[in-house]
Design an enzyme around this catalytic site. Structure first.
Site, short mmCIF file in Angstrom:
data_model
loop_
_atom_site.label_atom_id
_atom_site.label_comp_id
_atom_site.label_asym_id
_atom_site.label_seq_id
_atom_site.Cartn_x
_atom_site.Cartn_y
_atom_site.Cartn_z
CG ASP A 83 -1.96 1.05 1.23
OD1 ASP A 83 -1.96 1.88 0.30
OD2 ASP A 83 -2.79 1.08 2.16
CG HIS A 126 -1.62 4.95 3.47
ND1 HIS A 126 -1.84 6.07 4.24
CD2 HIS A 126 -2.45 4.00 3.97
CE1 HIS A 126 -2.75 5.81 5.17
NE2 HIS A 126 -3.14 4.56 5.02
CD GLU A 143 -4.94 -0.28 -0.53
OE1 GLU A 143 -5.61 0.45 0.23
OE2 GLU A 143 -4.72 -1.49 -0.29
CD GLU A 181 -7.68 3.62 1.52
OE1 GLU A 181 -7.49 4.16 2.62
OE2 GLU A 181 -7.04 2.64 1.12
CG HIS A 214 -10.67 0.59 2.59
ND1 HIS A 214 -11.22 1.45 3.50
CD2 HIS A 214 -9.32 0.65 2.78
CE1 HIS A 214 -10.25 2.02 4.21
NE2 HIS A 214 -9.09 1.55 3.79
#
Length: 382
Positions: free
Chosen positions: A183, A185, A209, A235, A285
């Site tokens: 991720d 992020h 991700e 997400e 998510h």
């Protein structure tokens, strides 16, 4: 049957629960929350209650449209999360009335159990090899880890090397078929995201991700060009209209709508169907609580393109209160062999321990995500 009351509970570690009551004694639970903005979403739920009190809870689609379209302003994290939790609770009520899990009311299951992954490493990824071995020993077949700490627009090669070393450590600690997702992020900007994505390509990851923030469509295109690793995102997208551009431009292989952020089960069912038409998977998510996970699993049961499910058991955010603590029967999430069974109880399939919820609501929380800064003092993406 009429809706009579909406009651919210701010509970540790960082969650918001909702109970909707009716005049016939049937109630349902939802989880409307934005991490770090629980009280703001709580206020939005109470404002939306003006549209719901006295209404028939069975009219889920109509009530969703009323909440979404009934005001001039719409969309966004807070508003869509409020709708999401309300929608979850309405499906929970409907399932109680018909004595069936929500997935049966959505057409019936395409699967009996769902593959899940475990989080390792924390916000600043550390000791990932040990954590990966523990996840493997616990029966998980995949993990997700943050790629890196904060990165500036132009950063040093040693930070890229550190990411590669951590991922390799997880590979060495597990098996060749063990899934490793990384991720970014949204904390990595395009110049470094391109480098990092290219360097990780040889690691044969499950997915990367949020390689860049989803609103940076042009940057996503650039990352897409330098990697064959599947890209996951979503997400921080809150409706089918926001996911539409991602699908039309082929920017992701896996969509990650959050059933507590993106309008609930009603909206995420539509997002999943849109993704299926583009041969794109979903992996909802869910670093959240048990009601949110139960809603995700109801969707996973009916969405053929559901590939893997995030869940928060043991995640670093849950210190003091974990995923199973608020359930009367924690065994409903019986993880085995890297899978979890689809809950079979009515509605969302879980029974909330209301006494424990009320006790912990007296404790509450004011969770906030960390605020990071770069070496020059400017704010960094978390």
């Amino acid at each position: 049957m009429k809706i009579t009351r909406l009651e919210t509970f701010v509970v540790p570690p960082r969650w918001l629960f909702l109970k909707i009551e009716t005049d016939e004694g049937v109630s349902g639970w939802g989880e409307p929350v934005v991490e770090g903005r629980a009280h703001t979403v709580q206020a939005a739920v109470q404002e939306l209650s003006d549209l719901l009190i006295g209404q028939d809870p069975a009219r889920i689609e109509d009530l969703w449209q009323v909440m979404h379209r009934g005001g001039f302003y719409r969309g966004g994290a807070v508003f869509m999360s409020a709708i999401a939790g309300i929608d979850q609770a309405l499906w929970d009520i409907k399932g109680q009335v018909y004595g069936a899990p929500a997935y049966q009311l959505l057409g019936g299951p395409v699967r009996d159990r769902m593959r899940v992954y475990s989080w390792i490493g924390g916000d600043r990824p550390d000791d990932v090899a040990r954590a990966a071995r523990a996840a493997l020993a616990a029966g998980f077949t995949a993990v997700k880890m943050n790629a890196t700490e904060e990165l500036s627009y132009l950063d040093v090669p040693s930070k890229i090397d550190a990411v590669l070393a951590r991922v390799q450590a997880v590979r060495d600690a597990t098996t060749p078929d063990f899934g490793v997702a990384v991720d970014f992020h949204g904390r990595v900007h395009l110049p470094m995201a391109r480098v990092l994505a290219r360097e990780l390509d040889a690691m044969r990851l499950l997915f990367i991700e949020e390689p860049v923030l989803s609103e940076n469509v042009e940057a996503l295109r650039e990352v897409r060009r330098v990697t064959t690793t599947p890209i996951a995102l979503g997400e921080r997208l809150y409706s089918r209209w926001e996911f539409k551009t991602v699908l039309q431009e082929g920017l992701a292989d896996i969509l990650q709508p959050d059933l507590s952020h993106a309008g609930g089960l009603t909206e995420c069912r539509k997002i999943a169907a849109m993704a299926e038409a583009y041969d794109v998977a979903i992996a909802p998510h869910c670093p959240l609580g048990p009601i949110a996970l139960a809603a995700c699993l109801q969707l996973d049961a009916v969405a053929h393109n559901a590939a893997i499910q995030e869940q928060s058991l043991g995640i670093h955010y849950n210190e003091g209160s974990d995923l199973l603590d608020y359930l009367s029967d924690p065994a409903v999430f019986a993880y085995s062999g890297g899978f979890v069974p689809i809950p079979q109880g009515p509605g969302l399939g879980v029974t909330v321990n209301e006494e424990h919820v009320r006790a912990l609501a007296r404790v509450g929380h004011r969770w906030r995500n960390p605020l990071w800064r770069h070496a020059d003092g400017s704010v960094a993406e978390w």
